[in-house]
Motif scaffolding. Structure first.
Motif, PDB file in Angstrom:
ATOM      1  N   GLY A 117       0.743  -1.138   0.009  1.00  0.00           N
ATOM      2  CA  GLY A 117       0.015   0.107   0.075  1.00  0.00           C
ATOM      3  C   GLY A 117       0.848   1.293   0.205  1.00  0.00           C
ATOM      4  N   THR A 118       0.251   2.409  -0.169  1.00  0.00           N
ATOM      5  CA  THR A 118       0.846   3.741  -0.186  1.00  0.00           C
ATOM      6  C   THR A 118       1.292   3.983   1.259  1.00  0.00           C
ATOM      7  N   ASP A 119       2.274   5.146   1.453  1.00  0.00           N
ATOM      8  CA  ASP A 119       2.735   5.384   2.826  1.00  0.00           C
ATOM      9  C   ASP A 119       1.930   5.752   3.461  1.00  0.00           C
ATOM     10  N   GLY A 120       1.259   5.214   4.765  1.00  0.00           N
ATOM     11  CA  GLY A 120       0.452   5.709   5.514  1.00  0.00           C
ATOM     12  C   GLY A 120      -1.018   4.913   5.406  1.00  0.00           C
ATOM     13  N   SER A 121      -0.893   3.680   4.715  1.00  0.00           N
ATOM     14  CA  SER A 121      -2.085   3.087   4.291  1.00  0.00           C
ATOM     15  C   SER A 121      -2.339   2.030   5.734  1.00  0.00           C
ATOM     16  N   GLY A 122      -1.370   2.121   6.627  1.00  0.00           N
ATOM     17  CA  GLY A 122      -1.659   1.216   7.843  1.00  0.00           C
ATOM     18  C   GLY A 122      -1.202  -0.103   7.571  1.00  0.00           C
ATOM     19  N   LYS A 123      -0.610  -0.540   6.719  1.00  0.00           N
ATOM     20  CA  LYS A 123       0.098  -1.915   6.470  1.00  0.00           C
ATOM     21  C   LYS A 123       0.858  -2.386   7.817  1.00  0.00           C
ATOM     22  N   GLU A 163      11.137  -4.632   3.153  1.00  0.00           N
ATOM     23  CA  GLU A 163      11.705  -4.328   2.321  1.00  0.00           C
ATOM     24  C   GLU A 163      11.399  -2.766   2.110  1.00  0.00           C
ATOM     25  N   PRO A 164      12.300  -1.964   2.053  1.00  0.00           N
ATOM     26  CA  PRO A 164      13.956  -2.448   2.237  1.00  0.00           C
ATOM     27  C   PRO A 164      14.303  -2.488   3.467  1.00  0.00           C
ATOM     28  N   GLY A 165      15.232  -3.268   3.850  1.00  0.00           N
ATOM     29  CA  GLY A 165      16.248  -3.206   5.196  1.00  0.00           C
ATOM     30  C   GLY A 165      15.983  -4.178   6.066  1.00  0.00           C
ATOM     31  N   ASP A 172       6.395  -6.842   4.983  1.00  0.00           N
ATOM     32  CA  ASP A 172       6.010  -5.481   4.677  1.00  0.00           C
ATOM     33  C   ASP A 172       6.748  -4.949   3.528  1.00  0.00           C
ATOM     34  N   ARG A 173       5.829  -4.929   2.293  1.00  0.00           N
ATOM     35  CA  ARG A 173       6.481  -4.411   0.935  1.00  0.00           C
ATOM     36  C   ARG A 173       7.112  -5.505   0.340  1.00  0.00           C
ATOM     37  N   HIS A 174       7.048  -5.643  -0.829  1.00  0.00           N
ATOM     38  CA  HIS A 174       7.786  -6.747  -1.754  1.00  0.00           C
ATOM     39  C   HIS A 174       7.627  -6.234  -3.059  1.00  0.00           C
ATOM     40  N   ASP A 181       5.619  -5.696  -5.454  1.00  0.00           N
ATOM     41  CA  ASP A 181       4.551  -4.779  -5.882  1.00  0.00           C
ATOM     42  C   ASP A 181       4.906  -3.547  -5.553  1.00  0.00           C
ATOM     43  N   SER A 182       5.806  -3.052  -4.612  1.00  0.00           N
ATOM     44  CA  SER A 182       5.922  -2.038  -4.148  1.00  0.00           C
ATOM     45  C   SER A 182       6.986  -1.390  -5.457  1.00  0.00           C
ATOM     46  N   THR A 183       8.000  -2.105  -6.057  1.00  0.00           N
ATOM     47  CA  THR A 183       8.515  -1.554  -7.055  1.00  0.00           C
ATOM     48  C   THR A 183       7.851  -1.321  -8.256  1.00  0.00           C
ATOM     49  N   ALA A 196       4.525  -0.382  -8.294  1.00  0.00           N
ATOM     50  CA  ALA A 196       3.898   0.881  -7.964  1.00  0.00           C
ATOM     51  C   ALA A 196       4.489   1.863  -8.059  1.00  0.00           C
ATOM     52  N   TYR A 197       5.994   2.226  -7.248  1.00  0.00           N
ATOM     53  CA  TYR A 197       6.618   3.314  -6.869  1.00  0.00           C
ATOM     54  C   TYR A 197       7.498   3.521  -8.194  1.00  0.00           C
ATOM     55  N   GLN A 198       8.317   2.572  -8.405  1.00  0.00           N
ATOM     56  CA  GLN A 198       9.260   2.792  -9.616  1.00  0.00           C
ATOM     57  C   GLN A 198       8.532   2.773 -10.830  1.00  0.00           C
ATOM     58  N   LYS A 200       9.024  13.537   7.141  1.00  0.00           N
ATOM     59  CA  LYS A 200       8.936  12.573   6.195  1.00  0.00           C
ATOM     60  C   LYS A 200      10.363  12.068   5.445  1.00  0.00           C
ATOM     61  N   ASP A 201      10.378  11.039   4.839  1.00  0.00           N
ATOM     62  CA  ASP A 201      11.538  10.363   4.288  1.00  0.00           C
ATOM     63  C   ASP A 201      11.764  10.926   2.965  1.00  0.00           C
ATOM     64  N   ARG A 202      12.772  10.251   2.241  1.00  0.00           N
ATOM     65  CA  ARG A 202      12.905  10.896   0.841  1.00  0.00           C
ATOM     66  C   ARG A 202      11.791  10.433   0.096  1.00  0.00           C
ATOM     67  N   MET A 203      11.367   9.340   0.128  1.00  0.00           N
ATOM     68  CA  MET A 203      10.386   8.804  -0.731  1.00  0.00           C
ATOM     69  C   MET A 203       9.117   9.473  -0.554  1.00  0.00           C
ATOM     70  N   GLU A 204       8.929   9.796   0.693  1.00  0.00           N
ATOM     71  CA  GLU A 204       7.513  10.474   1.263  1.00  0.00           C
ATOM     72  C   GLU A 204       7.384  11.825   0.820  1.00  0.00           C
ATOM     73  N   ASN A 252     -10.893   2.963   6.588  1.00  0.00           N
ATOM     74  CA  ASN A 252     -11.764   2.145   7.791  1.00  0.00           C
ATOM     75  C   ASN A 252     -10.873   2.172   8.910  1.00  0.00           C
ATOM     76  N   SER A 253     -11.659   1.973   9.956  1.00  0.00           N
ATOM     77  CA  SER A 253     -10.957   1.774  11.441  1.00  0.00           C
ATOM     78  C   SER A 253      -9.889   0.889  11.435  1.00  0.00           C
ATOM     79  N   ILE A 254      -8.875   0.976  12.310  1.00  0.00           N
ATOM     80  CA  ILE A 254      -8.061  -0.277  12.478  1.00  0.00           C
ATOM     81  C   ILE A 254      -8.635  -1.406  12.527  1.00  0.00           C
ATOM     82  N   ILE A 307     -11.788  -2.539  11.844  1.00  0.00           N
ATOM     83  CA  ILE A 307     -12.485  -3.096  10.491  1.00  0.00           C
ATOM     84  C   ILE A 307     -11.480  -3.537   9.261  1.00  0.00           C
ATOM     85  N   VAL A 308     -10.499  -2.931   9.461  1.00  0.00           N
ATOM     86  CA  VAL A 308      -9.348  -3.260   8.300  1.00  0.00           C
ATOM     87  C   VAL A 308      -8.707  -4.653   8.899  1.00  0.00           C
ATOM     88  N   TYR A 309      -8.564  -4.765  10.322  1.00  0.00           N
ATOM     89  CA  TYR A 309      -8.031  -6.232  10.837  1.00  0.00           C
ATOM     90  C   TYR A 309      -8.699  -7.284  10.723  1.00  0.00           C
TER      91      TYR A 309
HETATM   92  N1  T5A Z   1       9.775   1.563  -1.799  1.00  0.00           N
HETATM   93  C1  T5A Z   1       9.814   0.283  -1.213  1.00  0.00           C
HETATM   94  C2  T5A Z   1       9.822   1.729  -3.265  1.00  0.00           C
HETATM   95  O1  T5A Z   1       9.834   2.800  -3.805  1.00  0.00           O
HETATM   96  N2  T5A Z   1      10.200   0.607  -3.867  1.00  0.00           N
HETATM   97  C3  T5A Z   1      10.180  -0.583  -3.239  1.00  0.00           C
HETATM   98  O2  T5A Z   1      10.568  -1.875  -4.027  1.00  0.00           O
HETATM   99  C4  T5A Z   1      10.173  -0.657  -1.936  1.00  0.00           C
HETATM  100  C5  T5A Z   1      10.243  -2.053  -1.256  1.00  0.00           C
HETATM  101  C6  T5A Z   1       9.769   2.336   2.359  1.00  0.00           C
HETATM  102  C7  T5A Z   1       9.458   3.314   1.204  1.00  0.00           C
HETATM  103  O3  T5A Z   1      10.258   2.766   0.001  1.00  0.00           O
HETATM  104  C8  T5A Z   1       9.317   2.758  -0.969  1.00  0.00           C
HETATM  105  C9  T5A Z   1       7.810   2.802  -0.445  1.00  0.00           C
HETATM  106  C10 T5A Z   1       8.228   3.619   0.925  1.00  0.00           C
HETATM  107  O4  T5A Z   1       7.916   4.912   0.430  1.00  0.00           O
HETATM  108  P1  T5A Z   1       8.902   2.566   4.877  1.00  0.00           P
HETATM  109  O5  T5A Z   1       9.620   3.591   6.204  1.00  0.00           O
HETATM  110  O6  T5A Z   1       9.187   1.279   5.027  1.00  0.00           O
HETATM  111  O7  T5A Z   1       9.393   3.096   3.581  1.00  0.00           O
HETATM  112  O8  T5A Z   1       7.433   2.978   4.913  1.00  0.00           O
HETATM  113  P2  T5A Z   1       6.191   2.373   4.857  1.00  0.00           P
HETATM  114  O9  T5A Z   1       6.161   1.091   4.337  1.00  0.00           O
HETATM  115  O10 T5A Z   1       5.329   3.482   3.782  1.00  0.00           O
HETATM  116  O11 T5A Z   1       5.478   2.391   6.194  1.00  0.00           O
HETATM  117  P3  T5A Z   1       4.701   3.637   7.024  1.00  0.00           P
HETATM  118  O12 T5A Z   1       5.076   3.418   8.522  1.00  0.00           O
HETATM  119  O13 T5A Z   1       5.196   5.012   6.355  1.00  0.00           O
HETATM  120  O14 T5A Z   1       3.050   3.360   6.685  1.00  0.00           O
HETATM  121  P4  T5A Z   1       2.451   2.344   6.816  1.00  0.00           P
HETATM  122  O15 T5A Z   1       3.049   0.835   7.242  1.00  0.00           O
HETATM  123  O16 T5A Z   1       1.552   2.250   5.691  1.00  0.00           O
HETATM  124  O17 T5A Z   1       1.539   2.768   8.117  1.00  0.00           O
HETATM  125  P5  T5A Z   1       1.401   2.458   9.604  1.00  0.00           P
HETATM  126  O18 T5A Z   1       0.723   1.046   9.987  1.00  0.00           O
HETATM  127  O19 T5A Z   1       2.790   2.416  10.200  1.00  0.00           O
HETATM  128  O20 T5A Z   1       0.501   3.474  10.410  1.00  0.00           O
HETATM  129  C11 T5A Z   1       0.847   5.011  10.185  1.00  0.00           C
HETATM  130  C12 T5A Z   1       0.123   5.638  11.162  1.00  0.00           C
HETATM  131  O21 T5A Z   1      -1.340   5.421  10.959  1.00  0.00           O
HETATM  132  C13 T5A Z   1      -2.054   4.837  12.174  1.00  0.00           C
HETATM  133  C14 T5A Z   1      -1.084   4.189  12.795  1.00  0.00           C
HETATM  134  O22 T5A Z   1      -1.499   4.148  14.317  1.00  0.00           O
HETATM  135  C15 T5A Z   1       0.188   5.024  12.809  1.00  0.00           C
HETATM  136  O23 T5A Z   1       0.064   6.090  13.604  1.00  0.00           O
HETATM  137  N3  T5A Z   1      -3.189   4.064  11.547  1.00  0.00           N
HETATM  138  C16 T5A Z   1      -4.344   4.337  11.377  1.00  0.00           C
HETATM  139  N4  T5A Z   1      -5.154   5.621  11.757  1.00  0.00           N
HETATM  140  C17 T5A Z   1      -6.400   5.496  11.406  1.00  0.00           C
HETATM  141  N5  T5A Z   1      -7.188   4.286  10.979  1.00  0.00           N
HETATM  142  C18 T5A Z   1      -6.385   3.304  10.322  1.00  0.00           C
HETATM  143  N6  T5A Z   1      -7.013   2.070   9.624  1.00  0.00           N
HETATM  144  C19 T5A Z   1      -5.041   3.288  10.746  1.00  0.00           C
HETATM  145  N7  T5A Z   1      -4.159   2.324  10.467  1.00  0.00           N
HETATM  146  C20 T5A Z   1      -2.901   2.594  10.971  1.00  0.00           C
END
Ligand code: T5A
Length: 209
Positions: free
Chosen positions: A11-17, A40-42, A95-97, A99-101, A103-105, A150-154, A186-188, A190-192
């Motif tokens: 999912g996109t950044d902040g999707s709650g995955k 992924e990555p790291g 967490d990401r694999h 499909d991230s490449t 979708a993002y690249q 925010k990080d570089r991608m965000e 949806n709420s955490i 419902i998604v769960y």
């Molecule tokens: N990337 C990665 C590429 O470009 N190509 C690739 O091939 C790969 C593998 C990785 C970055 O790299 C890019 C994509 C990314 O930009 P990362 O730090 O690993 O960066 O970041 P993300 O994977 O994007 O993780 P985030 O932490 O930013 O977001 P998440 O996992 O989507 O969200 P989460 O679960 O941490 O939740 C964020 C906040 O929202 C709340 C949580 O409590 C938390 O505070 N939340 C909700 N609030 C309301 N309702 C809900 N349903 C909620 N779910 C969570």
């Protein structure tokens, strides 16, 4: 031959995955399954260095360099961590694999998606997720959730975010059997519940095979 199960969270950044991945881990462990969580990555030391370059570097990283760094991380991760865990019969929650490449690249940075599929295939050497949960969230909701530094991608901007989101939805349409779309606005809770149902379905399907 692979004995475990490979489930990816996309999912996109902040999707709650990541939130859901941790809840699912607890759910599966309470049911007695042997799970490992990775990302992924790291995930590995090698990948942590790549992650640092990709997310925290001030350098102007070229799109090609970015693409190869994500792929290098994946190749090492598959070979040294995911494959061995699956061969040991574990459930791997990643967490990401691939499909991230795509979708993002691919859709985000406008790189050739078919070329990226071929490069992904080299990196994963035959390991394909049994299930991918795609958490889809609006740009507005994601922004509210990511109210932090925010990080570089965000920092790539709204247009990039929306292109990535549209890309994910196209990928889901192409592979509806593997990629399951979840409305993550949806709420955490419902998604769960939706995520749990999809994981339960996968486990009962696989145990009947
Ligand atoms: N990337 C990665 C590429 O470009 N190509 C690739 O091939 C790969 C593998 C990785 C970055 O790299 C890019 C994509 C990314 O930009 P990362 O730090 O690993 O960066 O970041 P993300 O994977 O994007 O993780 P985030 O932490 O930013 O977001 P998440 O996992 O989507 O969200 P989460 O679960 O941490 O939740 C964020 C906040 O929202 C709340 C949580 O409590 C938390 O505070 N939340 C909700 N609030 C309301 N309702 C809900 N349903 C909620 N779910 C969570």
């Amino acid at each position: 031959m692979q004995k475990g199960l490979f489930i990816t969270f996309e999912g996109t950044d902040g999707s709650g995955k990541t939130t859901q991945l941790n809840l699912i881990k607890e759910y599966l462990e309470n049911k007695g399954f042997d799970c490992v969580v990775t990302r992924e990555p790291g995930a590995l030391d090698f990948g942590k260095k790549i992650r640092d370059i990709l997310l925290n570097s001030d350098e102007n990283i070229s799109d090609n360099a970015e693409m190869f760094l994500f792929l290098a991380d994946r190749a090492q991760h598959i070979d040294k961590f995911i494959k061995p865990a699956l061969n040991d019969g574990k459930i791997v929650l990643c967490d990401r694999h691939v499909d991230s490449t795509l979708a993002y690249q691919g859709y985000g940075r406008n790189r050739d998606v078919e070329m990226l599929r071929k490069l992904n295939n080299i990196a994963v050497s035959g390991v394909i997720p049994d299930l991918t949960l795609l958490f889809d969230v609006s740009e507005e909701n994601a922004a509210k959730r990511l109210d932090r530094v925010k990080d570089r991608m965000e920092l790539s901007g709204k247009e990039f975010y929306n292109a990535v989101r549209r890309g994910y939805l196209l990928l889901q349409k192409e592979e509806p059997q593997r990629i399951k779309l979840i409305d993550a606005n949806n709420s955490i809770n419902i998604v769960y519940n939706i995520s749990k149902e999809l994981i339960d379905e996968l486990i009962s399907r696989k145990s009947g095979e």
